[in-house]
Scaffold this active site. Structure first.
Site, short mmCIF file in Angstrom:
data_model
loop_
_atom_site.label_atom_id
_atom_site.label_comp_id
_atom_site.label_asym_id
_atom_site.label_seq_id
_atom_site.Cartn_x
_atom_site.Cartn_y
_atom_site.Cartn_z
N LYS A 1 0.86 -1.19 0.00
CA LYS A 1 0.00 0.00 0.00
C LYS A 1 0.89 1.22 0.00
O LYS A 1 2.03 1.18 0.47
CB LYS A 1 -0.89 0.01 1.26
CG LYS A 1 -2.13 0.87 1.14
CD LYS A 1 -3.27 0.13 0.48
CE LYS A 1 -4.53 0.95 0.45
NZ LYS A 1 -5.70 0.14 0.09
P1 NAD Z 1 -13.28 7.74 -2.23
O1 NAD Z 1 -12.23 8.77 -2.05
O2 NAD Z 1 -13.86 7.53 -3.58
O3 NAD Z 1 -14.49 8.01 -1.21
C1 NAD Z 1 -14.32 8.17 0.15
C2 NAD Z 1 -15.65 8.55 0.76
O4 NAD Z 1 -15.51 8.64 2.18
C3 NAD Z 1 -16.16 9.92 0.29
O5 NAD Z 1 -17.55 9.85 0.09
C4 NAD Z 1 -15.84 10.82 1.47
O6 NAD Z 1 -16.70 11.94 1.56
C5 NAD Z 1 -16.06 9.87 2.62
N1 NAD Z 1 -15.42 10.32 3.85
C6 NAD Z 1 -14.15 10.77 4.01
N2 NAD Z 1 -13.94 11.14 5.29
C7 NAD Z 1 -15.10 10.87 5.94
C8 NAD Z 1 -15.52 11.02 7.28
N3 NAD Z 1 -14.69 11.50 8.21
N4 NAD Z 1 -16.79 10.66 7.61
C9 NAD Z 1 -17.64 10.18 6.68
N5 NAD Z 1 -17.28 10.01 5.39
C10 NAD Z 1 -16.04 10.36 5.03
O7 NAD Z 1 -12.66 6.39 -1.64
P2 NAD Z 1 -13.04 4.90 -2.00
O8 NAD Z 1 -12.18 4.44 -3.10
O9 NAD Z 1 -14.53 4.80 -2.12
O10 NAD Z 1 -12.56 4.13 -0.67
C11 NAD Z 1 -13.36 4.05 0.50
C12 NAD Z 1 -12.87 2.92 1.37
O11 NAD Z 1 -12.87 1.71 0.62
C13 NAD Z 1 -11.42 3.06 1.88
O12 NAD Z 1 -11.33 2.45 3.14
C14 NAD Z 1 -10.62 2.26 0.87
O13 NAD Z 1 -9.39 1.81 1.41
C15 NAD Z 1 -11.58 1.13 0.63
N6 NAD Z 1 -11.35 0.41 -0.61
C16 NAD Z 1 -11.37 1.02 -1.82
C17 NAD Z 1 -11.17 0.27 -2.98
C18 NAD Z 1 -11.27 0.90 -4.34
O14 NAD Z 1 -11.20 0.14 -5.32
N7 NAD Z 1 -11.43 2.19 -4.48
C19 NAD Z 1 -10.93 -1.10 -2.89
C20 NAD Z 1 -10.94 -1.71 -1.63
C21 NAD Z 1 -11.15 -0.94 -0.51
#
Ligand code: NAD
Length: 423
Positions: free
Chosen positions: A113
């Site tokens: 990561k």
């Molecule tokens: P993203 O940046 O697209 O979205 C993040 C979301 O979280 C946004 O809606 C943001 O407003 C919200 N957020 C941020 N801080 C916040 C808070 N304090 N309270 C409430 N909401 C808050 O990110 P993503 O790609 O959707 O990733 C989200 C989670 O999923 C992370 O934990 C990431 O590690 C995990 N993840 C993502 C992927 C991927 O393919 N993108 C894969 C596996 C896991």
């Protein structure tokens, strides 16, 4: 065994959470437990200085990381996060969870990561490009299509992957599409990748609901985080007949008992950048999000959200971990006591890395699949992995998280044993 000298995890901090998950799995590893300590130590950590000239002519320095937790089963694989709260300890935990996730899905990858501590919203597009290119150059010594393959995570996307691919390719003198996944389609990206994580959350959620006897039609669902993962999962649940009653993101918390209109909400998100202020819902105090009565709760934002205090007040039957590490060990214990099923992150959000694997394979073979082929293969892999983990949970009478760790850690440590220690 001596502890790592450069981090001071607490029980519920990200690395502390990961360590307690390894403690929980150790009794189920049999003779492979001999090797378990390798899982408590990242293989390699790179900390880099990322200096750029800002638009106003001043020079800013950002701290960046790439952690390769394990390369035992294959190249490193895991996303890159841009966020003001990124720390080495957090990136270590996220890298370790990638090791577990990739092994739980039986993908031929280790776990890695990366991250940069910055507030991307405060940077112009040009500044963001400079940060990305300099960071890629700095970590260029450890990444590569056969070494370690980054992907999008919080606040990173296809554009950032395109800049990373271009920078790495310019530095090495040939076009290396397979150095990152989550790329735009014209650069060797895969159809279905953008939606894959959210799709995986939905598919696994549907399977888990079947097992629990929860009907999809009219099911009450709440989602924290409405980004790449949360918004796609919410849309698919709504499409399948569920009601998305509450959503929370960085801009606020909204509630509509009748079910939020997804098309209108996505339009509001596109124009305002957050769900806060959406006309088709009531506004809720942020902490009250955790008390909304639901069948399915999907934390899909950041880690450490379901604490013991919040777990005590949750009114849900199923927690589907879209985010990585959203439940603290204390929160997990409360949920187990209360009989609330938790589908852990390492299965629930593994759809993204599974299609990243497909993207990497397609880049190597320069032969691209249709979206239908992608989705059929994705569903087959994640549903099969989920079944295997459910069977393991039943066999040992353990929670799904521990079962996922049993399956994954056994695979990693088996490979460790077969490879032996060098020299
Ligand atoms: P993203 O940046 O697209 O979205 C993040 C979301 O979280 C946004 O809606 C943001 O407003 C919200 N957020 C941020 N801080 C916040 C808070 N304090 N309270 C409430 N909401 C808050 O990110 P993503 O790609 O959707 O990733 C989200 C989670 O999923 C992370 O934990 C990431 O590690 C995990 N993840 C993502 C992927 C991927 O393919 N993108 C894969 C596996 C896991």
């Amino acid at each position: 065994m001596s502890k790592l000298s450069f981090v001071s995890p607490t029980r519920n901090s990200p690395w502390g959470t990961y360590l307690s998950q390894i403690d929980a799995v150790e009794p189920y590893l049999g003779p492979l437990a001999r090797w378990v300590e390798t899982l408590r130590r990242p293989k390699r950590i790179l900390i880099v200085d990322v200096p750029i000239e800002l638009d106003n002519g001043t020079v800013a320095h950002y701290e960046g990381y790439r952690v390769q937790h394990s390369l035992t089963r294959g190249p490193g694989k895991g996303g890159v996060r841009y966020h003001p709260d990124v720390t080495l300890e957090e990136v270590m935990a996220l890298a370790a969870w990638m090791t577990i996730k990739n092994a739980a899905m039986n993908l031929p990858f280790g776990g890695a990561k990366g991250g940069i501590r910055l507030e991307p919203k405060a940077l112009s597009l040009k500044e963001l490009e400079k940060v990305t290119r300099r960071y890629t150059s700095e970590i260029g010594i450890v990444i590569g299509p056969q070494q370690d393959i980054p992907a999008p995570d919080v606040n990173t996307n296809g554009q950032i992957m395109a800049w990373m691919m271009d920078t790495y390719s310019m530095n090495t003198g040939s076009t290396a599409t397979g150095v990152v996944t989550g790329k735009p389609i014209p650069l060797g990206g895969s159809l279905g990748r953008v939606a894959a994580t959210g799709r995986g959350v939905f598919v696994i959620g549907r399977e888990a609901m079947r097992r629990l006897g929860l009907p999809m039609d009219g099911a009450r669902v709440a989602v924290q985080g409405f980004g790449n993962v949360g918004s796609v999962a919410a849309k698919l649940f709504a499409h399948a007949g569920a009601r998305i009653v509450a959503v929370q993101d960085h801009s606020g918390t909204i509630l509509n008992e009748a079910g939020l209109d997804m098309a209108d909400l996505l339009q509001h998100l596109a124009s305002s950048g957050g769900v806060g202020g959406f006309a088709g819902a009531d506004t809720l105090a942020d902490e009250d999000f955790w008390k909304v009565k639901t069948d399915v709760l999907i934390p899909a934002a950041l880690e450490g959200q379901i604490t013991a205090a919040r777990a005590l007040g949750l009114q849900t039957k199923l927690v589907l971990e879209g985010a990585n590490g959203p439940t603290t060990p204390d929160g997990d214990a409360v949920l187990a006591d209360r009989g609330i099923t938790v589908v852990p992150d390492v299965i629930a959000n593994a759809g993204g890395v599974t299609v990243s694997y497909f993207e990497w394979v397609q880049d190597f073979s320069s032969f691209f699949w249709t979206e239908d082929e992608i989705n059929v293969r994705l569903d087959k892999i994640i549903i099969g992995a989920f079944k295997h983990i459910c069977d393991t949970a039943e066999q040992h009478q353990i929670p799904l998280r521990t079962a996922a760790f049993v399956v994954a850690c056994s695979r990693v440590l088996q490979a460790r044993q077969e490879r032996g220690l060098y020299p």
